[in-house]
Design a protein around this motif. Structure first.
Motif, PDB file in Angstrom:
ATOM      1  N   GLY A   1      -5.370   9.359 -14.092  1.00 60.53           N
ATOM      2  CA  GLY A   1      -4.390   8.495 -13.441  1.00 60.53           C
ATOM      3  C   GLY A   1      -4.707   8.250 -11.981  1.00 60.53           C
ATOM      4  N   VAL A   2      -5.113   9.289 -11.261  1.00 62.10           N
ATOM      5  CA  VAL A   2      -5.458   9.133  -9.849  1.00 62.10           C
ATOM      6  C   VAL A   2      -6.695   8.256  -9.685  1.00 62.10           C
ATOM      7  CG1 VAL A   2      -6.229  10.376  -7.795  1.00 62.10           C
ATOM      8  CG2 VAL A   2      -4.362  11.293  -9.171  1.00 62.10           C
ATOM      9  N   CYS A   3      -7.683   8.434 -10.542  1.00 63.00           N
ATOM     10  CA  CYS A   3      -8.903   7.615 -10.456  1.00 63.00           C
ATOM     11  C   CYS A   3      -8.601   6.142 -10.724  1.00 63.00           C
ATOM     12  CB  CYS A   3      -9.947   8.136 -11.445  1.00 63.00           C
ATOM     13  SG  CYS A   3     -10.692   9.717 -10.980  1.00 63.00           S
ATOM     14  N   ILE A   4      -7.730   5.884 -11.696  1.00 62.05           N
ATOM     15  CA  ILE A   4      -7.352   4.489 -11.975  1.00 62.05           C
ATOM     16  C   ILE A   4      -6.705   3.867 -10.743  1.00 62.05           C
ATOM     17  CG2 ILE A   4      -5.780   3.038 -13.322  1.00 62.05           C
ATOM     18  CD1 ILE A   4      -6.256   4.897 -15.687  1.00 62.05           C
ATOM     19  N   TYR A   5      -5.867   4.647 -10.067  1.00 58.09           N
ATOM     20  CA  TYR A   5      -5.221   4.126  -8.859  1.00 58.09           C
ATOM     21  C   TYR A   5      -6.234   3.897  -7.741  1.00 58.09           C
ATOM     22  CZ  TYR A   5      -2.753   4.146  -4.441  1.00 58.09           C
ATOM     23  OH  TYR A   5      -2.334   3.847  -3.171  1.00 58.09           O
ATOM     24  N   LEU A   6      -7.076   4.897  -7.493  1.00 59.61           N
ATOM     25  CA  LEU A   6      -8.001   4.810  -6.360  1.00 59.61           C
ATOM     26  C   LEU A   6      -9.019   3.692  -6.532  1.00 59.61           C
ATOM     27  CD1 LEU A   6      -8.679   8.588  -5.619  1.00 59.61           C
ATOM     28  CD2 LEU A   6      -7.228   7.011  -4.340  1.00 59.61           C
TER      29      LEU A   6
ATOM     30  N   PRO B   1       0.818  -1.231   0.000  1.00 61.30           N
ATOM     31  CA  PRO B   1       0.000   0.000   0.000  1.00 61.30           C
ATOM     32  C   PRO B   1       0.842   1.267   0.000  1.00 61.30           C
ATOM     33  CG  PRO B   1      -0.921  -1.604   1.518  1.00 61.30           C
ATOM     34  CD  PRO B   1       0.397  -2.151   1.085  1.00 61.30           C
ATOM     35  N   SER B   2       1.946   1.263   0.742  1.00 57.57           N
ATOM     36  CA  SER B   2       2.831   2.430   0.757  1.00 57.57           C
ATOM     37  C   SER B   2       3.501   2.623  -0.597  1.00 57.57           C
ATOM     38  CB  SER B   2       3.894   2.274   1.852  1.00 57.57           C
ATOM     39  OG  SER B   2       3.296   2.221   3.129  1.00 57.57           O
ATOM     40  N   ILE B   3       3.891   1.527  -1.234  1.00 60.05           N
ATOM     41  CA  ILE B   3       4.481   1.629  -2.570  1.00 60.05           C
ATOM     42  C   ILE B   3       3.465   2.178  -3.563  1.00 60.05           C
ATOM     43  CG2 ILE B   3       5.448   0.289  -4.483  1.00 60.05           C
ATOM     44  CD1 ILE B   3       6.701  -1.567  -2.448  1.00 60.05           C
ATOM     45  N   GLY B   4       2.200   1.774  -3.404  1.00 67.91           N
ATOM     46  CA  GLY B   4       1.150   2.309  -4.270  1.00 67.91           C
ATOM     47  C   GLY B   4       0.979   3.807  -4.103  1.00 67.91           C
ATOM     48  N   ILE B   5       1.017   4.283  -2.855  1.00 69.69           N
ATOM     49  CA  ILE B   5       0.892   5.720  -2.601  1.00 69.69           C
ATOM     50  C   ILE B   5       2.073   6.468  -3.199  1.00 69.69           C
ATOM     51  CG2 ILE B   5       0.893   7.466  -0.779  1.00 69.69           C
ATOM     52  CD1 ILE B   5      -0.664   5.489   0.957  1.00 69.69           C
ATOM     53  N   ILE B   6       3.273   5.911  -3.040  1.00 69.18           N
ATOM     54  CA  ILE B   6       4.464   6.539  -3.612  1.00 69.18           C
ATOM     55  C   ILE B   6       4.348   6.609  -5.133  1.00 69.18           C
ATOM     56  CG2 ILE B   6       6.943   6.223  -3.986  1.00 69.18           C
ATOM     57  CD1 ILE B   6       7.027   5.006  -1.158  1.00 69.18           C
TER      58      ILE B   6
ATOM     59  N   LEU C   1      -4.886  -3.530  -3.121  1.00 72.82           N
ATOM     60  CA  LEU C   1      -3.792  -3.481  -2.160  1.00 72.82           C
ATOM     61  C   LEU C   1      -4.276  -3.576  -0.721  1.00 72.82           C
ATOM     62  CD1 LEU C   1      -1.514  -0.687  -3.698  1.00 72.82           C
ATOM     63  CD2 LEU C   1      -1.217  -3.159  -3.831  1.00 72.82           C
ATOM     64  N   ARG C   2      -5.551  -3.294  -0.480  1.00 74.29           N
ATOM     65  CA  ARG C   2      -6.060  -3.307   0.889  1.00 74.29           C
ATOM     66  C   ARG C   2      -5.984  -4.679   1.541  1.00 74.29           C
ATOM     67  NH1 ARG C   2     -11.506   0.358  -0.076  1.00 74.29           N
ATOM     68  NH2 ARG C   2     -10.440   2.382  -0.212  1.00 74.29           N
ATOM     69  N   ARG C   3      -5.961  -5.717   0.723  1.00 73.95           N
ATOM     70  CA  ARG C   3      -5.935  -7.059   1.287  1.00 73.95           C
ATOM     71  C   ARG C   3      -4.650  -7.316   2.064  1.00 73.95           C
ATOM     72  NH1 ARG C   3      -5.807 -10.380  -4.272  1.00 73.95           N
ATOM     73  NH2 ARG C   3      -7.359  -8.735  -4.693  1.00 73.95           N
TER      74      ARG C   3
END
Length: 306
Positions: free
Chosen positions: A289-294, A217-222, A301-303
């Motif tokens: 891009g942000v919507c695709i991520y969210l 999840p942290s890598i996803g935020i980065i 990634l929440r799992r």
């Protein structure tokens, strides 16, 4: 018996009001002003509503479309270099610094993070001097190790300039993903690590099988911060290569293209309406891009979260 009325939590509105007002004044209103400006055009020194004509000009007029697609292509490559170089290096550095066996880890963290607080102007001009074939130190340093034949004026060649600037940006900002991943590694419970060690999972195997899934999840935020930051980039290119983003627009990205379109440069006359159109396209690209991520990546990634 009648139910007691819930108290009105007026204090929430009081505490939020200053932040909401400031954010609205410096972010929301200028955003809508830009969107509105993109729908108008100056005709006889008066703003006339033209709908989507400015977007048709941006994509249909060769004078604008060639520059836009060139800038978008360069911006995409600028982002890819950061994703493939900066973030993996940040993960590796964080993993090394999180090791309890490493001495002077605090010094290393500080030394790697220091470039992130430097001004873009300082970084751009400093590296331009370092890589200069006339008075730069790079040729002499390569000569000391017998590799002077490999030196070339990287910032002066179309094939290398953009990649060189992207690597300079990586050098400056690699400390940010490093610190975020380092903080994520510290939040992993000791019980998980001890259980892994009891099962014989240690060393690199422990990082790949235990720690890496937990910090995804942290890598996803980065990754999404890297995406937003790179598609808003401007300062480093401007300070190192100027508004024309030379040589021959090979380092031109959306930020510098927007600057020339809006304010004008040298023989190019500024057009605020077309500049606002380009800014709107930048906003839409980042929004998608942000919507695709969210909605597409973060939910998966929440799992891995506790």
């Amino acid at each position: 018996m009648t139910e007691a009325k819930r108290p009105i939590r007026w204090h929430i509105a009081v505490f939020l009001a200053p932040a909401v007002l400031i954010y609205t004044a410096i972010m929301i209103l200028p955003l809508f002003g830009t969107l509105q400006l993109a729908l108008f055009r100056s005709v006889d020194q008066a703003q006339t509503f033209v709908g989507l004509d400015n977007f048709r000009t941006l994509f249909g007029d060769p004078r604008w479309s060639a520059g836009f697609w060139n800038a978008l292509k360069n911006n995409t490559w600028f982002f890819i270099v950061h994703m493939l170089v900066q973030n993996p290096i940040g993960v590796v550095l964080a993993a090394l610094l999180a090791s309890p066996k490493l001495r002077f880890s605090a010094f290393y963290r500080t030394a790697i993070f220091v470039p992130t607080i430097l001004s873009f102007v300082i970084v751009g001009f400093a590296w331009k001097l370092i890589l200069s074939p006339l008075w730069g130190v790079a040729p002499n340093l390569l000569d000391l190790i017998g590799l002077k034949s490999l030196f070339t004026p990287w910032l002066g060649k179309e094939a290398y300039a953009l990649t060189t600037l992207a690597l300079i940006s990586v050098w400056q900002f690699v400390g940010i993903p490093m610190m975020l991943i380092y903080a994520a590694l510290l939040t992993i419970p000791d019980e998980v690590i001890e259980a892994a060690e009891c099962d014989g999972v240690t060393g690199m195997s422990q990082f790949w099988k235990i720690k890496l899934p937990l910090i995804l999840p942290s890598i996803g935020i980065i990754s999404i911060l890297t995406f937003v930051g790179n598609f808003n980039a401007f300062d480093l290119i401007y300070s190192a290569q100027g508004a024309l983003a030379g040589p021959n627009y090979s380092t031109d990205i959306l930020g510098t293209f927007l600057y020339r379109a809006f304010f004008g440069f040298q023989l190019q006359i500024g057009d605020p309406n077309m500049g606002a159109t380009i800014a709107t396209m930048m906003f839409l690209i980042i929004l998608v891009g942000v919507c695709i991520y969210l909605f597409g990546i973060q939910t998966r990634l929440r799992r891995y979260q506790f």
